[in-house]
Write a protein that holds these residues in place. Structure first.
Motif, PDB file in Angstrom:
ATOM      1  N   PHE A 130      19.910  31.301   3.748  1.00  0.00           N
ATOM      2  CA  PHE A 130      21.167  31.703   3.138  1.00  0.00           C
ATOM      3  C   PHE A 130      22.150  30.538   3.296  1.00  0.00           C
ATOM      4  CE2 PHE A 130      18.934  35.515   4.169  1.00  0.00           C
ATOM      5  CZ  PHE A 130      19.272  36.440   3.184  1.00  0.00           C
ATOM      6  N   LYS A 131      22.491  29.918   2.182  1.00  0.00           N
ATOM      7  CA  LYS A 131      23.325  28.717   2.225  1.00  0.00           C
ATOM      8  C   LYS A 131      24.770  29.035   1.863  1.00  0.00           C
ATOM      9  CE  LYS A 131      22.819  25.464  -0.926  1.00  0.00           C
ATOM     10  NZ  LYS A 131      22.254  24.300  -1.656  1.00  0.00           N
ATOM     11  N   LYS A 132      25.668  28.455   2.638  1.00  0.00           N
ATOM     12  CA  LYS A 132      27.107  28.560   2.372  1.00  0.00           C
ATOM     13  C   LYS A 132      27.659  27.160   2.117  1.00  0.00           C
ATOM     14  CE  LYS A 132      31.547  29.669   4.545  1.00  0.00           C
ATOM     15  NZ  LYS A 132      32.225  30.099   5.793  1.00  0.00           N
ATOM     16  N   VAL A 133      28.372  27.027   1.014  1.00  0.00           N
ATOM     17  CA  VAL A 133      29.055  25.774   0.701  1.00  0.00           C
ATOM     18  C   VAL A 133      30.549  26.041   0.731  1.00  0.00           C
ATOM     19  CG1 VAL A 133      29.426  23.966  -1.005  1.00  0.00           C
ATOM     20  CG2 VAL A 133      27.140  24.923  -0.688  1.00  0.00           C
ATOM     21  N   ASN A 134      31.265  25.355   1.614  1.00  0.00           N
ATOM     22  CA  ASN A 134      32.708  25.548   1.703  1.00  0.00           C
ATOM     23  C   ASN A 134      33.363  25.066   0.414  1.00  0.00           C
ATOM     24  OD1 ASN A 134      32.685  26.608   4.314  1.00  0.00           O
ATOM     25  ND2 ASN A 134      32.641  24.569   5.231  1.00  0.00           N
ATOM     26  N   SER A 135      33.909  26.015  -0.314  1.00  0.00           N
ATOM     27  CA  SER A 135      34.486  25.710  -1.623  1.00  0.00           C
ATOM     28  C   SER A 135      35.713  26.573  -1.842  1.00  0.00           C
ATOM     29  CB  SER A 135      33.450  25.979  -2.724  1.00  0.00           C
ATOM     30  OG  SER A 135      34.051  25.991  -3.990  1.00  0.00           O
ATOM     31  N   LEU A 136      36.737  25.979  -2.433  1.00  0.00           N
ATOM     32  CA  LEU A 136      37.937  26.750  -2.750  1.00  0.00           C
ATOM     33  C   LEU A 136      37.679  27.733  -3.880  1.00  0.00           C
ATOM     34  CD1 LEU A 136      40.656  23.931  -2.567  1.00  0.00           C
ATOM     35  CD2 LEU A 136      40.156  25.701  -0.866  1.00  0.00           C
ATOM     36  N   LEU A 137      36.722  27.406  -4.756  1.00  0.00           N
ATOM     37  CA  LEU A 137      36.437  28.272  -5.892  1.00  0.00           C
ATOM     38  C   LEU A 137      35.636  29.506  -5.480  1.00  0.00           C
ATOM     39  CD1 LEU A 137      35.508  25.622  -8.629  1.00  0.00           C
ATOM     40  CD2 LEU A 137      37.658  26.894  -8.386  1.00  0.00           C
ATOM     41  N   ASN A 138      34.624  29.325  -4.609  1.00  0.00           N
ATOM     42  CA  ASN A 138      33.763  30.444  -4.205  1.00  0.00           C
ATOM     43  C   ASN A 138      33.552  30.433  -2.688  1.00  0.00           C
ATOM     44  OD1 ASN A 138      32.985  31.456  -6.957  1.00  0.00           O
ATOM     45  ND2 ASN A 138      32.161  29.375  -7.112  1.00  0.00           N
ATOM     46  N   PRO A 139      34.604  30.689  -1.922  1.00  0.00           N
ATOM     47  CA  PRO A 139      34.479  30.587  -0.460  1.00  0.00           C
ATOM     48  C   PRO A 139      33.566  31.650   0.148  1.00  0.00           C
ATOM     49  CG  PRO A 139      36.589  31.560  -1.055  1.00  0.00           C
ATOM     50  CD  PRO A 139      35.962  31.103  -2.335  1.00  0.00           C
ATOM     51  N   ASN A 140      33.368  32.763  -0.560  1.00  0.00           N
ATOM     52  CA  ASN A 140      32.584  33.861   0.003  1.00  0.00           C
ATOM     53  C   ASN A 140      31.212  34.010  -0.651  1.00  0.00           C
ATOM     54  OD1 ASN A 140      34.738  34.526   1.708  1.00  0.00           O
ATOM     55  ND2 ASN A 140      35.689  35.783   0.112  1.00  0.00           N
ATOM     56  N   ARG A 141      30.737  32.963  -1.297  1.00  0.00           N
ATOM     57  CA  ARG A 141      29.432  33.016  -1.966  1.00  0.00           C
ATOM     58  C   ARG A 141      28.340  32.492  -1.025  1.00  0.00           C
ATOM     59  NH1 ARG A 141      29.039  30.637  -7.880  1.00  0.00           N
ATOM     60  NH2 ARG A 141      30.054  32.662  -8.215  1.00  0.00           N
ATOM     61  N   ARG A 142      27.179  33.166  -1.073  1.00  0.00           N
ATOM     62  CA  ARG A 142      25.997  32.696  -0.367  1.00  0.00           C
ATOM     63  C   ARG A 142      24.849  32.628  -1.379  1.00  0.00           C
ATOM     64  NH1 ARG A 142      29.851  32.662   2.333  1.00  0.00           N
ATOM     65  NH2 ARG A 142      30.157  33.366   4.489  1.00  0.00           N
ATOM     66  N   THR A 143      24.084  31.552  -1.328  1.00  0.00           N
ATOM     67  CA  THR A 143      22.897  31.455  -2.171  1.00  0.00           C
ATOM     68  C   THR A 143      21.664  31.565  -1.279  1.00  0.00           C
ATOM     69  OG1 THR A 143      22.949  29.038  -2.050  1.00  0.00           O
ATOM     70  CG2 THR A 143      24.010  30.079  -3.944  1.00  0.00           C
ATOM     71  N   GLU A 144      20.714  32.375  -1.717  1.00  0.00           N
ATOM     72  CA  GLU A 144      19.519  32.644  -0.921  1.00  0.00           C
ATOM     73  C   GLU A 144      18.281  32.144  -1.648  1.00  0.00           C
ATOM     74  OE1 GLU A 144      16.772  36.413   0.629  1.00  0.00           O
ATOM     75  OE2 GLU A 144      18.602  36.765  -0.542  1.00  0.00           O
ATOM     76  N   SER A 145      17.345  31.595  -0.874  1.00  0.00           N
ATOM     77  CA  SER A 145      16.049  31.219  -1.434  1.00  0.00           C
ATOM     78  C   SER A 145      14.971  31.449  -0.387  1.00  0.00           C
ATOM     79  CB  SER A 145      16.048  29.750  -1.877  1.00  0.00           C
ATOM     80  OG  SER A 145      16.263  28.892  -0.769  1.00  0.00           O
ATOM     81  N   PHE A 146      13.793  31.794  -0.853  1.00  0.00           N
ATOM     82  CA  PHE A 146      12.649  31.927   0.054  1.00  0.00           C
ATOM     83  C   PHE A 146      11.359  31.687  -0.716  1.00  0.00           C
ATOM     84  CE2 PHE A 146      13.823  36.245  -1.324  1.00  0.00           C
ATOM     85  CZ  PHE A 146      12.644  36.704  -1.883  1.00  0.00           C
ATOM     86  N   GLN A 147      10.359  31.228   0.021  1.00  0.00           N
ATOM     87  CA  GLN A 147       9.031  30.976  -0.523  1.00  0.00           C
ATOM     88  C   GLN A 147       7.995  31.658   0.371  1.00  0.00           C
ATOM     89  OE1 GLN A 147       8.282  29.021  -3.345  1.00  0.00           O
ATOM     90  NE2 GLN A 147      10.492  28.908  -3.703  1.00  0.00           N
ATOM     91  N   ASP A 148       7.005  32.242  -0.268  1.00  0.00           N
ATOM     92  CA  ASP A 148       5.876  32.834   0.465  1.00  0.00           C
ATOM     93  C   ASP A 148       6.322  33.842   1.514  1.00  0.00           C
ATOM     94  OD1 ASP A 148       4.127  31.263  -1.021  1.00  0.00           O
ATOM     95  OD2 ASP A 148       4.143  29.644   0.445  1.00  0.00           O
ATOM     96  N   LEU A 149       7.174  34.765   1.092  1.00  0.00           N
ATOM     97  CA  LEU A 149       7.541  35.889   1.947  1.00  0.00           C
ATOM     98  C   LEU A 149       6.515  37.000   1.709  1.00  0.00           C
ATOM     99  CD1 LEU A 149       9.989  36.652   3.875  1.00  0.00           C
ATOM    100  CD2 LEU A 149      10.790  38.053   1.983  1.00  0.00           C
TER     101      LEU A 149
END
Length: 272
Positions: free
Chosen positions: A136-155
């Motif tokens: 779960f990645k968080k990028v500090n941004s003024l536009l989307n401060p509360n956004r998280r992007t998720e990725s997974f492989q072979d779950l």
């Protein structure tokens, strides 16, 4: 007359064969419906944990955390371990019993980017075992401060018969935060992989799935709304299409309704 008798026997055999095939297809679709619900539940039931900061786990009582885990914090490595077991006093695990461990690794990549890595260890929920990791990645941004992007492989999602679904996914989560407190979140995205029968699968969300933290903390883990379109491929070009829709019945109690390819409905409630 002999020819008539021969064709009659042939017709009976053909009808019998087609009847068996039809039964197999219907059973197959119901089997797929159950697997679809299990995969979705396996992905969403632990979503709330990586959305919390490490301070949340430092300050929270075990009984207030969904599943009432014992919490261990490795301060040097910024790692939180949640160890789940059956506790009679844990009312928020009534419908979703858990066992095993979830590890949360808080990783600072740069000043602007951080990741919470979720790792499952002998982890089981409602009889389904989950193996693998999710980022779960968080990028500090003024536009989307509360956004998280998720990725997974072979779950892997493994049922009681030790049969597994293997999936890869990419999702975007928008967190609702008020006065520094997580109040809810919405999720969009999709996955692909193979199901228990070895067939390729693909899911896309047509409507965002919305969750309220108060409901999750009370043990109600299904989203209050959302919709997913699922494809199960029979070959490279042909697939059956199923649709799962979440609706709120009352207060926090939601249901998941799956419309199978043939029009039949399957309804799932965690409280049953």
């Amino acid at each position: 007359m002999k020819n008539a008798g021969f064709f009659l026997v042939l017709l009976i055999l053909m009808t019998s064969c087609f009847g068996d095939i039809d039964k197999d297809i219907q059973t197959d679709l119901q089997f797929e419906g159950n697997e679809i619900f299990n995969i979705s539940l396996s992905l969403e039931e632990s979503l709330i944990f990586p959305f919390h900061s490490i301070d949340y786990f430092r300050l929270s009582e075990s009984l207030a955390i969904p599943g009432c885990p014992d919490v261990t914090i490795d301060e040097n490595n910024k790692k939180v371990t949640l160890a789940f077991s059956v506790k009679k006093e844990c009312v928020n695990s009534l419908y979703v019993p858990r066992s095993g461990k979830i590890h949360l690794h808080y990783i600072s990549k740069t000043v602007l980017e951080s990741i919470v890595k979720v790792e499952y260890e002998d982890y089981t929920v409602r009889g389904m075992k989950i193996e693998g990791t999710r980022d779960f990645k968080k990028v500090n941004s003024l536009l989307n401060p509360n956004r998280r992007t998720e990725s997974f492989q072979d779950l892997f999602v493994i049922d009681g018969n030790n049969s597994s679904s293997r999936i890869n996914g990419d999702f975007t989560h928008e967190l609702g935060i008020q006065n520094g407190i997580l109040t809810g979140f919405s999720s969009t995205g999709g996955l692909e992989g193979r199901n228990i029968a070895g067939r390729p699968i693909k899911m896309t969300q047509s409507t965002a799935k919305n969750y309220f933290v108060d409901c999750i903390e009370d043990g109600f883990l299904l989203p209050t709304q959302g919709a997913e379109n699922w494809q199960i491929f029979r070959n490279e070009t042909q697939a059956t299409n199923h649709r799962m829709v979440y609706t709120l019945e009352n207060q926090c109690n939601s249901i998941a309704t799956i419309t199978l390819e043939d029009g039949r409905l399957m309804v799932f409630r965690l409280t049953e």
